[in-house]
Design a protein around this motif. Structure first.
Motif, short mmCIF file in Angstrom:
data_model
loop_
_atom_site.label_atom_id
_atom_site.label_comp_id
_atom_site.label_asym_id
_atom_site.label_seq_id
_atom_site.Cartn_x
_atom_site.Cartn_y
_atom_site.Cartn_z
N UNK A 12 64.86 -10.25 97.57
CA UNK A 12 65.51 -9.77 98.79
C UNK A 12 66.41 -8.56 98.52
N UNK A 13 66.90 -8.42 97.30
CA UNK A 13 67.71 -7.26 96.95
C UNK A 13 66.90 -6.14 96.31
N UNK A 14 65.58 -6.31 96.32
CA UNK A 14 64.64 -5.31 95.81
C UNK A 14 64.97 -4.89 94.39
N UNK A 15 65.31 -5.88 93.57
CA UNK A 15 65.59 -5.60 92.16
C UNK A 15 64.28 -5.43 91.40
N UNK A 16 64.16 -4.37 90.62
CA UNK A 16 62.94 -4.11 89.86
C UNK A 16 63.30 -3.71 88.43
N UNK A 17 62.28 -3.68 87.59
CA UNK A 17 62.53 -3.30 86.20
C UNK A 17 62.85 -4.50 85.33
N UNK A 18 63.16 -4.22 84.08
CA UNK A 18 63.37 -5.29 83.10
C UNK A 18 64.63 -6.11 83.40
N UNK A 19 65.68 -5.44 83.84
CA UNK A 19 66.93 -6.13 84.12
C UNK A 19 67.11 -6.31 85.63
N UNK A 20 66.27 -7.16 86.20
CA UNK A 20 66.25 -7.33 87.64
C UNK A 20 67.50 -8.03 88.19
N UNK A 21 68.14 -8.84 87.34
CA UNK A 21 69.20 -9.69 87.86
C UNK A 21 70.58 -9.40 87.26
N UNK A 22 70.77 -8.21 86.72
CA UNK A 22 72.11 -7.87 86.22
C UNK A 22 73.04 -7.67 87.41
N UNK A 23 74.32 -8.01 87.21
CA UNK A 23 75.34 -7.83 88.23
C UNK A 23 74.98 -8.53 89.55
#
Length: 509
Positions: free
Chosen positions: A124-135
């Motif tokens: 839902x926050x459109x996180x992409x890449x290797x570190x999708x869930x930082x911060x």
């Protein structure tokens, strides 16, 4: 309570069939959309129309209502996926205090739901890449960290599966604080991937399936032995047992083991603790219809008993209370409750209708499509009655002429206390192109109230499309949404002057 709130936008609208309909308040529309969706047990698709509509409705209601609805959906309606959506979206709306954290802690009742929250959060926050869930949101982090304190090693190991977000990932992301040394040791095991392999039906069958056997017969004997060990262990959960009844009978386990399974299925405490949605019993019942075992009939009877016990505390209706149960069997009801399910909205309506009938002493039951037809059935045998209805649905056609139920009551001057309609609420008139005012639920209900002033109309919304065929504030008209037997708790609350909105607002956060 008749949900007499300010309506959202225009009060009068049209349903999917082009017929006149009435809009809901934002709170009511959100409730009906949430109560009638499975979304998915494990994944969320951003293109899902229902998911998008739920998200679009959230800014129109208060954050506290969203939080309470999430807790209500999880703890009262036993839904899993949609509370994850509500609580995670809540973090976008209201991240200033601990409302989000408290909500997450209440809705997470299994370890895998921690990972589901994180998986949905990155989507839902459109996180992409290797570190999708930082911060990640501080409140999401706090709620998930607190949830880690709920579970033991067996529970963590049971749900430690390969997925988008793994249990070890979640541990490193949210940094839960151990409450004692034993729990710190458990967290260390998660970090090192050293959790003990749990004894579950999946792990035992998988291990047995990987062995080499001298013949097909040898493999059958081995699998029979595994199923019997699983049954004896008492570690098969209730839902796992329901889902595997066909496999158990196909494995030709002993009569003693069939007895153990049936004793477990009908155990009052086990039924209560399982919190199964009623259609799970129907799905198991249908699967058994394809099994040619000498014990099939016995297990089918056990399922009937189990379902009866799951609704044993439901309100009963006395002999002097006349009730009409009308089930929508139209074409639009032939829709699966989720992409992978064989259960249709049609099945849900019939099942809930037959559960209600089983609690009535003076009841008229029937189905409507092109026409309305009364179908007399015994009050015993809920699942058998569903199948009896299912085989006859073509007798009334596939339109949605629900007004005919009320017209019939008017013509016969048959005064009842309650009319219960189980439908997707997309009611219309297929008998004429003129869209006659008289051929509507609203008109026929007004006429019927002249005959039976004490009568109440309950519309059970099984689809949550966001409108109704009659204005809900109208005299003695009520709308209840959902597929769980908990909808009957709402019905009972309405009898005492409350309703779904009160029950949601009363939830503790």
């Amino acid at each position: 309570m008749k949900f007499n709130f300010k309506l959202r936008g225009k009060a009068v609208t049209k349903n999917y069939e082009g017929a006149k309909a009435f809009s809901f308040t934002p709170e009511m529309e959100l409730y009906t959309a949430v109560a009638t969706t499975m979304l998915s047990d494990t994944t969320y698709e951003s293109g899902d129309k229902r998911l998008n509509r739920i998200i679009e409705l959230l800014p129109e209601v208060s954050p506290v209502f969203v939080a309470k609805l999430a807790v209500y959906a999880r703890t009262k309606m036993n839904l899993r996926s949609v509370p994850v959506v509500l609580s995670t979206e809540l973090a976008k709306m209201h991240n200033g205090n601990n409302l989000v954290g408290r909500t997450l802690e209440k809705i997470i009742q299994r370890p895998d739901e921690i990972m589901e929250v994180l998986a949905y959060y990155q989507l839902t926050n459109e996180r992409k890449g290797r570190k999708k869930l930082v911060k990640i949101s501080k409140q999401v982090q706090k709620g998930l960290a607190a949830s880690f304190n709920k579970f033991d090693e067996y529970q963590f190991a049971k749900y430690n599966r390969t997925a988008e977000v793994k249990l070890r990932d979640a541990l490193f992301l949210v940094h839960p604080k151990a409450k004692d040394e034993a729990q710190q040791s458990l967290f260390n095991k998660i970090a090192r991937n050293e959790l003990a392999t749990p004894f579950t039906w999946e792990t035992e069958l998988s291990a047995a399936g990987q062995l080499k056997y001298g013949s097909v017969q040898d493999k059958k004997k081995a699998m029979k032995a595994v199923w019997e060990v699983l049954i004896d262990s008492g570690k098969m959960g209730y839902m796992a047992t329901l889902r595997n009844l066909r496999n158990i009978l196909d494995a030709a386990v002993s009569a003693q083991h069939v007895q153990k399974v049936c004793d477990y299925l009908t155990n009052e405490k086990a039924v209560s603790n399982s919190k199964q949605l009623p259609f799970r019993f129907l799905a198991a019942y249908r699967e058994l219809g394809m099994v040619s075992s000498e014990y099939t009939s016995y297990v089918l009877s056990a399922l009937e008993t189990a379902l009866e016990k799951s609704v044993m505390n439901m309100q009963r209706f006395e002999l002097d209370e006349r009730v009409v149960v009308a089930c929508d069997v139209s074409g639009s009801m032939q829709k699966p409750v989720s992409p992978k399910s064989k259960v249709l909205l049609y099945d849900i309506g019939l099942l809930l209708g037959m559960i209600l009938q089983s609690k009535c002493k003076n009841v008229v039951s029937g189905m409507f499509g092109d026409s309305w037809k009364i179908v007399p059935l015994p009050t015993k045998g809920i699942l058998a009655n569903v199948d009896a209805f299912y085989k006859r649905e073509g007798e009334v056609g596939y339109s949605t002429n629900g007004y005919l139920v009320l017209r019939d009551l008017c013509e016969r001057k048959y005064a009842v206390n309650k009319v219960m309609m189980f439908t997707d609420v997309q009611l219309w008139d297929s008998t004429t192109k003129a869209m006659l005012k008289s051929n509507t639920i609203a008109y026929q209900w007004a006429q019927y109230k002249k005959i039976a002033p004490q009568a109440k109309l309950y519309i059970f919304d099984l689809a949550g499309y966001g409108n109704a065929p009659v204005s809900i504030p109208q005299s003695d008209v009520y709308l209840i949404a959902g597929w769980s037997d908990k909808i009957f708790d709402v019905l009972e609350a309405m009898e005492d002057g409350a309703g779904a909105m009160e029950m949601i607002h009363a939830m503790a956060i």
